[in-house]
Design a protein around this motif. Structure first.
Motif, PDB file in Angstrom:
ATOM      1  N   LEU A   5      76.868  47.328  47.707  1.00  0.00           N
ATOM      2  CA  LEU A   5      77.040  46.938  46.305  1.00  0.00           C
ATOM      3  C   LEU A   5      78.443  46.349  46.139  1.00  0.00           C
ATOM      4  N   VAL A   6      78.520  45.185  45.514  1.00  0.00           N
ATOM      5  CA  VAL A   6      79.822  44.517  45.311  1.00  0.00           C
ATOM      6  C   VAL A   6      79.938  44.163  43.833  1.00  0.00           C
ATOM      7  N   THR A   7      81.024  44.600  43.199  1.00  0.00           N
ATOM      8  CA  THR A   7      81.132  44.478  41.734  1.00  0.00           C
ATOM      9  C   THR A   7      82.392  43.723  41.297  1.00  0.00           C
ATOM     10  N   PRO A   8      82.363  43.137  40.087  1.00  0.00           N
ATOM     11  CA  PRO A   8      83.506  42.367  39.571  1.00  0.00           C
ATOM     12  C   PRO A   8      84.427  43.233  38.703  1.00  0.00           C
ATOM     13  N   TRP A   9      85.495  42.623  38.201  1.00  0.00           N
ATOM     14  CA  TRP A   9      86.514  43.363  37.445  1.00  0.00           C
ATOM     15  C   TRP A   9      86.237  43.396  35.950  1.00  0.00           C
ATOM     16  N   ASN A  10      85.311  42.554  35.450  1.00  0.00           N
ATOM     17  CA  ASN A  10      85.255  42.404  33.985  1.00  0.00           C
ATOM     18  C   ASN A  10      84.580  43.569  33.267  1.00  0.00           C
ATOM     19  N   ARG A  25      90.890  42.736  51.135  1.00  0.00           N
ATOM     20  CA  ARG A  25      90.289  41.684  51.960  1.00  0.00           C
ATOM     21  C   ARG A  25      88.765  41.783  51.885  1.00  0.00           C
ATOM     22  N   SER A  26      88.267  41.337  50.726  1.00  0.00           N
ATOM     23  CA  SER A  26      86.840  41.501  50.414  1.00  0.00           C
ATOM     24  C   SER A  26      85.943  40.811  51.426  1.00  0.00           C
ATOM     25  N   SER A  27      86.321  39.588  51.790  1.00  0.00           N
ATOM     26  CA  SER A  27      85.445  38.789  52.634  1.00  0.00           C
ATOM     27  C   SER A  27      85.197  39.489  53.970  1.00  0.00           C
ATOM     28  N   ALA A  28      86.266  40.007  54.587  1.00  0.00           N
ATOM     29  CA  ALA A  28      86.121  40.648  55.902  1.00  0.00           C
ATOM     30  C   ALA A  28      85.263  41.912  55.787  1.00  0.00           C
ATOM     31  N   THR A  55      77.444  41.319  42.039  1.00  0.00           N
ATOM     32  CA  THR A  55      77.732  40.732  40.724  1.00  0.00           C
ATOM     33  C   THR A  55      79.090  40.062  40.807  1.00  0.00           C
ATOM     34  N   GLY A  56      79.126  38.793  40.415  1.00  0.00           N
ATOM     35  CA  GLY A  56      80.382  38.054  40.453  1.00  0.00           C
ATOM     36  C   GLY A  56      80.124  36.582  40.208  1.00  0.00           C
ATOM     37  N   SER A  57      80.985  35.756  40.729  1.00  0.00           N
ATOM     38  CA  SER A  57      80.886  34.326  40.455  1.00  0.00           C
ATOM     39  C   SER A  57      79.768  33.679  41.277  1.00  0.00           C
ATOM     40  N   THR A  58      79.248  32.583  40.768  1.00  0.00           N
ATOM     41  CA  THR A  58      78.220  31.830  41.501  1.00  0.00           C
ATOM     42  C   THR A  58      78.793  31.326  42.833  1.00  0.00           C
ATOM     43  N   VAL A  62      78.212  31.899  48.821  1.00  0.00           N
ATOM     44  CA  VAL A  62      78.742  32.203  50.164  1.00  0.00           C
ATOM     45  C   VAL A  62      78.011  33.417  50.734  1.00  0.00           C
ATOM     46  N   LEU A  63      77.829  34.447  49.891  1.00  0.00           N
ATOM     47  CA  LEU A  63      77.212  35.681  50.387  1.00  0.00           C
ATOM     48  C   LEU A  63      75.719  35.490  50.663  1.00  0.00           C
ATOM     49  N   LEU A  64      75.054  34.621  49.878  1.00  0.00           N
ATOM     50  CA  LEU A  64      73.645  34.327  50.166  1.00  0.00           C
ATOM     51  C   LEU A  64      73.516  33.658  51.532  1.00  0.00           C
ATOM     52  N   VAL A 116      84.196  29.230  30.871  1.00  0.00           N
ATOM     53  CA  VAL A 116      85.619  29.332  30.481  1.00  0.00           C
ATOM     54  C   VAL A 116      86.204  30.683  30.860  1.00  0.00           C
ATOM     55  N   PHE A 117      85.456  31.750  30.607  1.00  0.00           N
ATOM     56  CA  PHE A 117      85.897  33.124  30.883  1.00  0.00           C
ATOM     57  C   PHE A 117      87.200  33.456  30.169  1.00  0.00           C
ATOM     58  N   GLY A 118      87.252  33.121  28.906  1.00  0.00           N
ATOM     59  CA  GLY A 118      88.426  33.406  28.081  1.00  0.00           C
ATOM     60  C   GLY A 118      88.087  33.153  26.627  1.00  0.00           C
TER      61      GLY A 118
HETATM   62  P1  NAD Z   1      84.263  37.056  42.065  1.00  0.00           P
HETATM   63  O1  NAD Z   1      83.038  36.379  42.559  1.00  0.00           O
HETATM   64  O2  NAD Z   1      85.574  36.453  42.353  1.00  0.00           O
HETATM   65  O3  NAD Z   1      84.337  38.550  42.632  1.00  0.00           O
HETATM   66  C1  NAD Z   1      83.262  39.461  42.518  1.00  0.00           C
HETATM   67  C2  NAD Z   1      83.383  40.492  43.618  1.00  0.00           C
HETATM   68  O4  NAD Z   1      83.254  39.850  44.889  1.00  0.00           O
HETATM   69  C3  NAD Z   1      84.727  41.215  43.657  1.00  0.00           C
HETATM   70  O5  NAD Z   1      84.511  42.537  44.102  1.00  0.00           O
HETATM   71  C4  NAD Z   1      85.500  40.432  44.699  1.00  0.00           C
HETATM   72  O6  NAD Z   1      86.522  41.180  45.298  1.00  0.00           O
HETATM   73  C5  NAD Z   1      84.403  40.105  45.689  1.00  0.00           C
HETATM   74  N1  NAD Z   1      84.632  38.912  46.504  1.00  0.00           N
HETATM   75  C6  NAD Z   1      85.376  37.824  46.207  1.00  0.00           C
HETATM   76  N2  NAD Z   1      85.312  36.938  47.225  1.00  0.00           N
HETATM   77  C7  NAD Z   1      84.513  37.481  48.165  1.00  0.00           C
HETATM   78  C8  NAD Z   1      84.061  37.041  49.449  1.00  0.00           C
HETATM   79  N3  NAD Z   1      84.402  35.863  49.955  1.00  0.00           N
HETATM   80  N4  NAD Z   1      83.250  37.844  50.149  1.00  0.00           N
HETATM   81  C9  NAD Z   1      82.867  39.035  49.639  1.00  0.00           C
HETATM   82  N5  NAD Z   1      83.264  39.506  48.449  1.00  0.00           N
HETATM   83  C10 NAD Z   1      84.074  38.733  47.715  1.00  0.00           C
HETATM   84  O7  NAD Z   1      84.020  37.254  40.502  1.00  0.00           O
HETATM   85  P2  NAD Z   1      85.005  37.929  39.455  1.00  0.00           P
HETATM   86  O8  NAD Z   1      86.104  36.970  39.185  1.00  0.00           O
HETATM   87  O9  NAD Z   1      85.359  39.313  39.868  1.00  0.00           O
HETATM   88  O10 NAD Z   1      84.038  38.052  38.197  1.00  0.00           O
HETATM   89  C11 NAD Z   1      83.833  37.011  37.322  1.00  0.00           C
HETATM   90  C12 NAD Z   1      82.512  36.317  37.589  1.00  0.00           C
HETATM   91  O11 NAD Z   1      81.471  37.282  37.643  1.00  0.00           O
HETATM   92  C13 NAD Z   1      82.131  35.358  36.489  1.00  0.00           C
HETATM   93  O12 NAD Z   1      81.600  34.182  37.031  1.00  0.00           O
HETATM   94  C14 NAD Z   1      81.055  36.127  35.731  1.00  0.00           C
HETATM   95  O13 NAD Z   1      80.159  35.308  35.022  1.00  0.00           O
HETATM   96  C15 NAD Z   1      80.389  36.859  36.829  1.00  0.00           C
HETATM   97  N6  NAD Z   1      79.682  38.031  36.309  1.00  0.00           N
HETATM   98  C16 NAD Z   1      78.324  37.998  36.286  1.00  0.00           C
HETATM   99  C17 NAD Z   1      77.622  39.077  35.760  1.00  0.00           C
HETATM  100  C18 NAD Z   1      76.121  39.060  35.733  1.00  0.00           C
HETATM  101  O14 NAD Z   1      75.552  40.126  35.526  1.00  0.00           O
HETATM  102  N7  NAD Z   1      75.457  37.945  35.941  1.00  0.00           N
HETATM  103  C19 NAD Z   1      78.311  40.180  35.269  1.00  0.00           C
HETATM  104  C20 NAD Z   1      79.705  40.176  35.306  1.00  0.00           C
HETATM  105  C21 NAD Z   1      80.368  39.087  35.840  1.00  0.00           C
END
Ligand code: NAD
Length: 482
Positions: free
Chosen positions: A150-155, A211-214, A231-234, A239-241, A385-387
């Protein structure tokens, strides 16, 4: 006295033990001041491997445990989060920056995933059927997918963790989790509560890292990992897909958004302003579901911009500790990036309608801003925008409106504000987004399937669908002839 989660651990949590990471420590900042608030153990690939060892060893016992017993642990986790709501909210605000009201809302929302999946996890769903030929019977059942990454974002540092952990655990999976390095404290605090709730050793393992990627790559390469839920950016999701393709890994992707917020000419503008304030400024606009672009019917555009601007100007912006409405952004870089988007829009002819004030003494602040006369193809409209910036585009023709709204690769959330409900629903049906808020500015609900279309993601979280993401379907074909 009970130790509070604010005294939360700063170590890795592996196999039921808190331990130092092998790569030293990294800083967590308070976005309201830029000051270091904590130093967190930095895990590496060997720590990641130890986490998978523990999760794999715990899997048979956890899978075999009676669903009711697993459910009781999740239910207790819900109660403990509610018990500690204030201290968890303060922790979220301190590392993420969001207002204390937003943080309290997040704790409740996050805790609800434990309650929902405690209930859902004991409802075993299957099927029994007779084949068309009559000579076999088919029994359909489900198995946990296994050890999940499971990998999660900061928001939403609490909710994004529980939205994955609760269904994974309810399904009978064990987990390794990597929180965002900006906000690991909240996840570690929730982990402590899971332990207090009775979670057995090894079932959940948390590895913060810089160092998330590693670390995540090493998990994706490990044959014991059977699923990635991200959950995170597209951008990172893509990349992860690709990385997941080698092992044909089961993936769930909750990715970026670019939510349109549509206001029709018969909309109640009080409803529109209230919904717009929620959809735009919750978490300083740093929600994947945040309204990103406002499409306002030309007949009500001036009136809406006026009333919306009045509300925006009244927002108090500042640190959560001061009880303000809106907090800072996550980083200095985010402030600079949003500043660039606004500057580009202004250079192309947009105007700042109205704006709130920001504190002048440090912190990563961007003023809540309404932009008017924005071109439909401006970058601030096309980009997530994320702001706290609200660009307003006007529309006149409904067909052209839907063309603009759907002219994006994103399809997470959308909002429609209209007087006539039938009209609102017909418009909502025409929008390619997984979730549409109708006459309200919030779509998140643990009992509803959260997720996106197009490049906003694959799969759903919450609802029954959230549990299914962590289950494999299996059927037995049974000879039935005499
Ligand atoms: P991010 O993609 O930069 O990071 C998300 C997670 O992935 C973090 O834990 C980060 O450390 C890790 N990560 C970053 N690069 C990585 C890599 N190369 N390999 C493996 N892990 C890596 O996203 P963010 O800036 O933390 O969050 C903001 C983004 O998340 C926005 O685009 C937002 O829309 C999206 N988001 C989506 C949802 C949803 O449910 N669809 C919910 C919250 C946030």
């Amino acid at each position: 006295m009970e130790e509070q989660p604010t005294a939360a651990r700063t170590d890795l949590f592996i196999d039921g033990d808190w331990r130092a990471g092998r790569s030293g420590e990294f800083d967590v900042l308070d976005p309201a001041s830029g000051a270091v608030i904590s130093r967190i153990s930095d895990g590496d690939e060997l720590d990641g491997r130890a986490a998978v060892d523990a999760a794999a060893a715990a899997l048979p016992g956890w899978t075999a445990m009676a669903p009711r017993d697993r459910s009781e642990i999740l239910r207790r986790a819900f109660e403990l989060m509610i018990r500690d709501r204030e201290s968890l909210a303060a922790l979220i605000s301190s590392e993420n920056g969001k207002s204390i009201a937003d943080a309290r809302g997040e704790v409740t929302y996050a805790a609800e995933f434990f309650r929902w999946f405690a209930e859902e996890g004991v409802r075993s769903a299957g099927d029994f059927g007779r084949s068309p030929g009559g000579d076999t019977r088919t029994v359909v059942t489900h198995k946990p997918v296994g050890v999940v990454a499971l990998v999660t974002p900061w928001n939403f540092p609490a909710a994004m963790a529980t939205r994955k952990l609760a269904p994974a655990l309810a399904a009978g999976c064990t987990a390794v989790l990597k929180p965002a390095s900006e906000t690991p404290l909240t996840t570690l605090a929730i982990t402590r509560l899971l332990v207090e709730a009775g979670l057995p050793r090894g079932v959940v393992n948390v590895v913060p890292t810089k160092r998330s990627s590693a670390l995540v790559s090493s998990w994706l390469d490990d044959p014991r990992i059977r699923k990635l839920s991200f959950t995170g950016s597209t951008e990172v999701g893509r990349v992860l897909l690709k990385r997941s393709a080698d092992r044909i890994l089961n993936t769930s992707m909750e990715l970026g958004g670019n939510a349109p917020f549509v206001i029709t000419d018969d909309a109640d503008l009080d409803v529109a302003v209230e919904a717009a304030m929620t959809a735009k400024f919750r978490g300083s606009g740093q929600a994947c579901t945040a309204a990103n672009r406002f499409y306002v019917h030309v007949d009500v555009a001036t009136e809406f911009a006026q009333r919306f601007g009045d509300a925006v100007e009244k927002l108090s912006v500042g640190p959560a500790s001061g009880g303000h409405d809106v907090g800072p952004l996550i980083s200095e870089r985010a402030v600079a990036e949003i500043g660039d988007l606004v500057d580009q829009a202004l250079a192309a002819g947009a105007r700042v309608g109205r704006r709130a004030m920001v504190p002048q003494d440090g912190g990563f602040y961007f003023p809540p801003t309404v932009l008017v006369d924005v071109a439909a193809d401006a970058r601030v409209v096309a980009t997530e925008v994320f702001g706290p910036v609200a660009p307003i585009v006007t529309w006149n023709d409904q067909r052209e409106l839907l063309r603009m709204v759907n002219d994006t690769e994103m399809g997470l959330a959308a909002y429609v504000i209209a007087g006539d409900l039938g009209r609102a629903m017909r418009l909502a049906e025409g929008i390619d987004a997984g979730m549409v808020g109708i006459n309200r500015g919030l779509v998140s609900d643990p009992s509803a399937p959260f997720g996106g279309m197009k490049q906003s993601g694959i799969g759903r979280e919450g609802a029954r669908a959230g549990l299914d993401e962590f289950l494999e379907t299996q059927y037995f074909s049974i000879a039935w002839a005499d």
